[in-house]
Design an enzyme around this catalytic site. Structure first.
Site, PDB file in Angstrom:
ATOM      1  N   LYS A   1       0.845  -1.201   0.000  1.00  0.00           N
ATOM      2  CA  LYS A   1       0.000   0.000   0.000  1.00  0.00           C
ATOM      3  C   LYS A   1       0.881   1.253   0.000  1.00  0.00           C
ATOM      4  O   LYS A   1       0.619   2.215  -0.729  1.00  0.00           O
ATOM      5  CB  LYS A   1      -0.943  -0.027   1.212  1.00  0.00           C
TER       6      LYS A   1
ATOM      7  N   GLN B   1      -5.279  -1.706   9.217  1.00  0.00           N
ATOM      8  CA  GLN B   1      -4.978  -3.004   8.601  1.00  0.00           C
ATOM      9  C   GLN B   1      -5.572  -4.130   9.449  1.00  0.00           C
ATOM     10  O   GLN B   1      -5.330  -4.201  10.660  1.00  0.00           O
ATOM     11  CB  GLN B   1      -3.447  -3.165   8.469  1.00  0.00           C
TER      12      GLN B   1
ATOM     13  N   ASP C   1     -11.211   2.668   3.254  1.00  0.00           N
ATOM     14  CA  ASP C   1     -11.249   1.214   3.132  1.00  0.00           C
ATOM     15  C   ASP C   1     -12.703   0.720   3.063  1.00  0.00           C
ATOM     16  O   ASP C   1     -12.954  -0.431   2.723  1.00  0.00           O
ATOM     17  CB  ASP C   1     -10.533   0.589   4.337  1.00  0.00           C
TER      18      ASP C   1
END
Ligand code: NAP
Length: 279
Positions: free
Chosen positions: A51, A95, A118
Site C-alpha cells: 500500500k 490493517q 477502506d
C-alpha cells in the site's frame, strides 16, 4: 477462455490516478493516507508495504503507524482520533486482522466515515446498503471493475457470491445487486453449493479454501472472479481450480495477478476521492 488481467488493468488505472493526484497538487492539495498496523502479522506487513509503495508510485503521501501487538484498545482509539483531526490526512486505513484482544468493529467505528477509504465503517456499509453515496470497499470495488472489463452487461445476469464476510462477500453482493444482477449469496451452510454455482453467469469466490471451486461449479461461458488467496507450500492459491475453470469459463481471474492488484488501486482511488471532496 480469456484471462482477466488484474495487474494490467490496475496499471492502466494508476496512470489515470497519477494524473488526478497531479491535478489536485496543482490546487495545493496533496492526498494523504494513514495506515495503522497493529502487531507483527507477516502477511499484514507485506500488504502494508504494498500500500505504501502504491501511494508513492502515484504521489499520495502515506504515513504508516506501526504499533506493538500489545497496544490497548484505548491507545489505538486515541491514535485514530488524532488522525481524524489531522487535516493533511484524507484517508485512514486500519490493517486487519487486528490482534484478538482488540474489538475490530468498535475500532473501525472510530474512523471518521469521511476518511473511511477502506469502506469498512458501519456508516459506510449502511450507505452502500441503502444506495447513498459513500466509499465503496476496495476489494468489492475492484471486482466490479474486473467484471465490467469483460464488456458483459451485469444487469439481469445471475450472480453467485460464495462467502459472506463484511469485507468482501456482503459488499460485493450489494454492488452486484445495485448493478441489477440477480444475486445469490452462499456460505458454509449452503446446500448443493456446486449446483447453485453452476447456475451463475457471474461467479465470485471469496472463501479462503484453496481450489475448492472445481469445474463442476462453473457454468459454461461464465465470468469467474477468484478472490481467494491462501498460501500453500509457499505459493499463493486461489479458491478456484484454475485448470478446470479455464475449460468452462469465458473469463477468469488468475491468482496472483487478478483481484489483488485491483484492491490497492481502489484504495488509492478512494483516497484521491476523499482528498477531492474534503480537500
Ligand atoms: P472470511 O471472512 O474468512 O469469510 C470466508 C467466507 O467463506 C465465510 O462467509 C464462510 O462462510 C465462507 N466459507 C468458508 N468455507 C466455506 C465452504 N466450504 N463452502 C462455502 N462457503 C464457505 O474471508 P474473507 O475476508 O471474505 O476472504 C476470503 C478470501 O479472499 C481469503 O482467501 C482472503 O485472503 C481473500 N481476500 C483477498 C483479497 C485480495 O485483495 N485479493 C482481499 C480480501 C480477501 P460462513 O460465513 O458460513 O462461515
Amino acid at each position: 477462455m480469456k484471462i482477466i488481467d488484474g495487474k494490467a488493468i490496475a496499471a492502466q488505472l494508476r496512470v489515470r490516478l497519477k494524473e488526478d493526484v497531479d491535478a489536485l497538487k496543482q490546487k495545493g492539495i496533496i492526498p494523504g493516507l494513514a495506515v495503522v498496523l497493529v502487531g507483527d502479522d507477516p502477511a499484514s506487513a507485506v500488504y502494508v508495504c504494498n500500500k505504501e509503495r502504491g501511494c508513492e508510485e502515484i504521489g499520495i503521501r502515506s504515513k504508516v503507524y506501526r504499533l506493538s501487538a500489545d497496544t490497548t484498545q484505548q491507545q489505538l482509539i486515541a491514535l485514530i482520533r488524532t488522525l481524524n483531526a489531522d487535516n493533511s490526512l484524507h484517508g485512514i486505513l486500519i490493517q486487519l486482522p487486528l490482534p484478538a484482544h482488540l474489538d475490530t468493529l468498535a475500532v473501525l467505528r472510530e474512523v471518521n466515515p469521511d476518511k473511511d477509504v477502506d469502506g469498512l465503517h458501519v456508516v459506510t456499509a449502511g450507505r452502500l446498503l441503502v444506495g447513498e453515496k459513500g466509499f465503496i470497499p476496495c476489494t468489492p470495488k475492484g471486482i466490479i471493475h474486473l467484471i465490467k472489463s469483460t464488456g458483459i452487461d451485469i444487469a439481469g445476469k445471475s450472480a453467485v457470491v460464495v462467502g459472506r464476510s463484511n469485507m468482501v462477500g456482503k459488499p460485493v453482493s450489494l454492488l452486484l445487486l445495485s448493478h441489477n444482477a440477480t444475486v445469490t449469496m452462499c456460505h458454509s451452510r449452503t446446500q448443493d453449493l456446486a449446483q447453485v454455482c453452476a447456475g451463475a453467469d457471474i461467479l465470485v469466490a471469496a472463501i479462503g479454501r484453496p481450489e475448492m471451486i472445481t469445474g463442476a461449479f462453473i457454468k459454461p461461458g461464465a465470468v469467474v472472479i477468484d478472490v481467494g488467496t491462501t498460501k500453500v507450500d509457499g505459493k499463493l492459491k486461489g479458491d478456484v481450480l484454475f485448470e478446470q475453470a479455464a475449460e468452462k469459463a469465458a473469463f477468469l481471474t488468475p491468482v496472483p495477478g487478478g483481484v489483488g492488484p485491483m484492491t490497492i488501486t481502489m484504495l488509492l482511488e478512494n483516497t484521491i476521492e476523499a482528498a477531492r471532496i474534503y480537500g
